[in-house]
Design an enzyme around this catalytic site. Structure first.
Site, PDB file in Angstrom:
ATOM      1  CE1 TYR A   1      -2.086  -3.346   2.372  1.00 52.77           C
ATOM      2  CE2 TYR A   1      -3.973  -2.078   1.599  1.00 52.77           C
ATOM      3  CZ  TYR A   1      -3.447  -3.239   2.133  1.00 52.77           C
ATOM      4  OH  TYR A   1      -4.279  -4.296   2.417  1.00 52.77           O
TER       5      TYR A   1
ATOM      6  CG  HIS B   1      -8.906   0.190  -2.362  1.00 48.78           C
ATOM      7  ND1 HIS B   1      -9.647  -0.736  -1.666  1.00 48.78           N
ATOM      8  CD2 HIS B   1      -9.738   1.211  -2.642  1.00 48.78           C
ATOM      9  CE1 HIS B   1     -10.894  -0.288  -1.538  1.00 48.78           C
ATOM     10  NE2 HIS B   1     -10.974   0.901  -2.109  1.00 48.78           N
TER      11      HIS B   1
ATOM     12  CE  LYS C   1      -5.094  -6.590  -3.120  1.00 45.75           C
ATOM     13  NZ  LYS C   1      -5.909  -5.391  -3.002  1.00 45.75           N
TER      14      LYS C   1
END
Lengths: 185, 253
Positions: free
Chosen positions: B148, B156, B193
């Site tokens: 992060y 996020h 991601k």
């Protein structure tokens, strides 16, 4: 009068498109195309077809788009033809072995790129194609290592490259890119 | 890669409160309080007061453990987190079962015995932490870490991190085959991601002591899937039929 033996790919095309009666049966044709290094032929075509059917412009890496009035020498064969016309390329090989050699030049290796790909738009011109949107490698065995990626980045510079993996008729594209996360505050 | 902030004001909050500063405060506070961690299997337990608990939470080290105690809190640190505080930030000391403080070398040996890939895993953890990224376990996503750019409450995680090694310390078996690439990239995509592989080369330094770490080199790489259906600039080009495609193939390929 010289006898022209059409290249194997032309025979295959005729089988696919016209089902013409020609001197090699489809079975013999498939056998020839599946042997040794030419066995990659199907995967290359799968990828080509996949992208072309979506409207991308795909050319073989290392082959010029326009060969009008030029001779391309390849091994013992010489090719003469025009990209602009719809003529099939014809050859004057002494025997079919030199045709096989032509296919050997197209083997999938993880070190030589297969295609130059351009995004689908009407601005593409064969006479001055410009840099491709990306260069495409077809991978067979395993994903590329970091060392390979680094070598490719040096080789291609500003032009991106992607890897394509073909299995079970599924064509997937991946980008591997060296990066460096920024130092945050 | 642009960070996806959670709600309004999160980015401003993060900018006003840099992670490097929070970690630095944690470091000072731990040194001042002479905090000792207790080695417990694969974790290190620390007993902290409210101020330290707040700093641990804000810097994302460890997880609080529920206890009946009111004035003190217990936190459980992962191997990488504990070693980072001990070895890199030099603000924590760990006590072994015998009641004595473990040296960095002893702690290193112990952690290696519990997790053979620890040297490489730690190198990646410290590499990212050093750049002030918040690094947490990525187990629930089938990867090693998630990274992060600030506290998970504010943003996020952008990257799913996979630790890879090359050279003599090649214990890691991930992404050797295409099916694993497909699987991992798909999973990362489904949780929004980007797959980040961090490749560590031990440069034949071995892993006998933590001092080997400084000779390890690290390379970062992203692996993303490209979808040709979604990448076309416009739809105005003609879709090519099979006949034309086959003909072109023979003509110029």
């Amino acid at each position: 009068m010289a006898t022209h033996i059409a290249p194997l790919r032309k025979l295959w095309a005729l089988h696919v498109l016209d089902g013409n009666d020609i001197h090699l049966s489809l079975k013999e044709l498939y056998e020839k195309l599946s042997n040794g290094k030419s066995g990659c032929y199907w995967e290359l075509f799968e990828v080509y077809k996949h992208l072309r059917s979506l409207g991308y412009v795909v050319g073989r890496h290392g082959i010029p788009w326009s060969v009008k009035g030029q001779h391309i020498k390849s091994g013992t064969c010489s090719l003469e033809g025009s990209q602009e016309s719809n003529e099939m390329l014809e050859m004057e090989p002494k025997d079919e072995n030199s045709v096989i050699e032509l296919f050997n030049n197209m083997q999938i290796t993880d070190v030589s790129p297969a295609f130059n790909v351009y995004l689908p738009n009407s601005k593409f011109r064969k006479s001055s194609p410009g840099d491709p949107s990306f260069v495409l490698y077809i991978s067979r065995c395993s994903p590329p290592s970091r060392v390979e990626i680094e070598a490719l980045e040096r080789k291609h510079g500003a032009i991106p490259f992607k890897f394509c993996h073909v299995e079970n008729g599924r064509v997937s594209f991946f980008s591997f890119a060296k990066t460096e996360l920024p130092v945050l505050s | 890669m642009k960070p996806r902030w959670k709600g309004k004001g999160s980015q401003a909050k993060a900018n006003a409160d840099p992670m490097s500063k929070i970690v630095s405060q944690l470091q000072s506070s731990l040194i001042q309080s002479e905090t000792r961690g207790l080695l417990s299997s694969c974790s290190v337990l620390v007993e902290v007061d409210a101020e330290l608990a707040d700093l641990l939470n804000r810097s994302c080290f460890g997880r609080p453990r529920i206890t009946a105690q009111e004035d003190k809190q217990w936190f459980q640190l992962d191997m990488e987190e504990a070693f980072y505080l001990c070895f890199s930030l030099k603000c924590l000391k760990v006590i072994g079962e015998n009641g004595y403080i473990k040296s960095n070398e002893e702690l290193w040996d112990y952690l290696k015995s519990k997790k053979p890939v620890f040297p490489v895993s730690y190198k990646v953890y410290s590499h990212l932490r050093h750049k002030n990224w918040v690094v947490r376990s990525g187990l629930q996503y089938g990867v090693d870490f998630v990274a992060y750019c600030h506290h998970p409450a504010l943003v996020h995680s952008e990257y799913a991190v996979l630790v890879l090694s090359e050279g003599d310390n090649d214990l890691n078996g991930r992404l050797r085959v295409w099916s694993d690439v497909h699987c991992t990239v798909r999973l990362c995509g489904s949780v929004a991601k980007t797959l980040l592989t961090v490749i560590v080369n031990s440069n034949n330094q071995g892993a006998n002591s933590p001092s080997c770490l400084e000779h390890y080199t690290v390379e970062e790489q992203t692996i993303t899937r490209w979808n040709p259906e979604r990448s076309r600039e416009d739809q105005t080009g003609p879709k090519n039929g099979t006949k034309k495609i086959v003909k072109d193939w023979c003509n110029h390929i």
